[in-house]
Design an enzyme around this catalytic site. Structure first.
Site, PDB file in Angstrom:
ATOM      1  N   CYS A  94      -1.434   0.998   9.770  1.00 44.71           N
ATOM      2  CA  CYS A  94      -2.391   0.085   9.234  1.00 44.71           C
ATOM      3  C   CYS A  94      -3.245  -0.363  10.251  1.00 44.71           C
ATOM      4  O   CYS A  94      -4.297  -0.766   9.937  1.00 44.71           O
ATOM      5  CB  CYS A  94      -1.514  -0.981   8.655  1.00 44.71           C
ATOM      6  SG  CYS A  94      -0.434  -0.841   7.490  1.00 44.71           S
ATOM      7  N   HIS A  96       0.979  -1.105   0.128  1.00 43.21           N
ATOM      8  CA  HIS A  96       0.007   0.020   0.015  1.00 43.21           C
ATOM      9  C   HIS A  96       0.968   1.457   0.104  1.00 43.21           C
ATOM     10  O   HIS A  96       2.042   1.208   0.289  1.00 43.21           O
ATOM     11  CB  HIS A  96      -0.836  -0.175   1.176  1.00 43.21           C
ATOM     12  CG  HIS A  96      -2.210  -0.647   1.350  1.00 43.21           C
ATOM     13  ND1 HIS A  96      -2.202  -1.767   2.390  1.00 43.21           N
ATOM     14  CD2 HIS A  96      -3.088  -0.967   0.358  1.00 43.21           C
ATOM     15  CE1 HIS A  96      -3.364  -2.466   2.204  1.00 43.21           C
ATOM     16  NE2 HIS A  96      -3.821  -2.313   0.988  1.00 43.21           N
TER      17      HIS A  96
END
Length: 283
Positions: free
Chosen positions: A275, A181
């Site tokens: 995250c 990501h």
């Protein structure tokens, strides 16, 4: 049009304003099953010690609570091994909370649990159901929304997000395929200041980012321990891992209070503090 009560529940203009409300999920059933990222490939044989992961997550939550953050914890389900990474299942831009369309099928069950809790708490949200986009690829900075083009987030999803955010500039950012990501390689920590792992991008893209931000570069070793994936809780306080000595030192030299929390068990599955947190409200 949102009511003032709703906007008081959901409002994030940056990645670094004071964090007031966040969604997390304890790693009660965390394990590496089907390998879904490069980090997991390295740790799949030893897997996750859930007791250690739970204690590290508790310490992370305690730091936030000590800094007056309202922490909402989602219910866990045994079959959902990646629930700890709440950032991916939703993201807030301005006064709008979006619930993600997941790029990995084994994570789609997490979305239903999130929506159930949002309904329970009367927190408004918009469902993104058409094209895959995950919150780890979305990094906001006032009117700018940087969106990583990864194996989890598509260009079409980025274009659809722009249509939903007419008052923002949604900027797609291509990533090296091995990067899960955007927040594994880029994270904005202050006004005109960001962390970057430059090898995740083309040199042209790094130069473009440098036009907007002063960049603190994260090296190869500390990128593996997710040196960019810190969580800003506001007032120049940042939660980071003690292993990332160089980036922590550079943040301290830039005037930040770095709060070190051990998270080495949780990062085995490919995510760290950013995250593991879905901000709803920053002020």
């Amino acid at each position: 049009m949102q009511s003032s009560e709703q906007s008081n529940q959901v409002n994030c203009q940056t990645e670094y304003d004071v964090l007031k409300k966040v969604i997390v999920c304890p790693p009660k059933h965390m394990r590496i099953g089907t390998v879904i990222n490069e980090t997991q490939k390295r740790y799949v044989s030893e897997n996750i010690n859930v007791d250690i992961a739970m204690e590290q997550h508790r310490q992370f939550v305690d730091v936030m609570k000590k800094n007056n953050v309202d922490v909402i914890e989602l219910e866990t389900e045994e079959k959902l091994n990646e629930q700890v990474f709440t950032r991916d299942i939703g993201f807030t831009v301005g006064e709008q909370l979006f619930v993600s369309a997941m790029g990995s099928g084994i994570r789609t069950g997490e979305v239903g649990i999130l929506k159930g809790r949002l309904h329970q708490d009367n927190i408004p949200f918009k469902d993104l159901v058409q094209m895959s986009i995950e919150g780890g690829d979305v990094v906001i900075d006032k009117e700018k929304v940087w969106v990583g083009l990864s194996t989890r987030t598509t260009l079409k999803a980025t274009e659809a997000l722009q249509a939903l955010l007419p008052n923002h500039q949604v900027i797609p950012v291509s990533l090296e395929r091995r990067i899960l990501h955007l927040d594994c390689a880029f994270n904005i920590i202050g006004d005109n200041l960001a962390l970057i792992y430059p090898n995740a991008f083309s040199s042209t893209r790094v130069d473009k980012l440098r036009e907007h931000y002063e960049l603190i570069e994260v090296n190869e070793e500390e990128q593996f321990t997710l040196g960019t994936n810190v969580l800003s809780i506001g007032e120049k306080k940042i939660i980071s891992m003690p292993q990332n000595k160089q980036v922590n030192k550079e943040m301290e030299q830039a005037g930040f209070d770095v709060i070190e929390v051990e998270f080495n068990e949780i990062i085995k599955s490919g995510g760290s503090f950013r995250c593991c947190s879905m901000p709803l409200l920053r002020m």
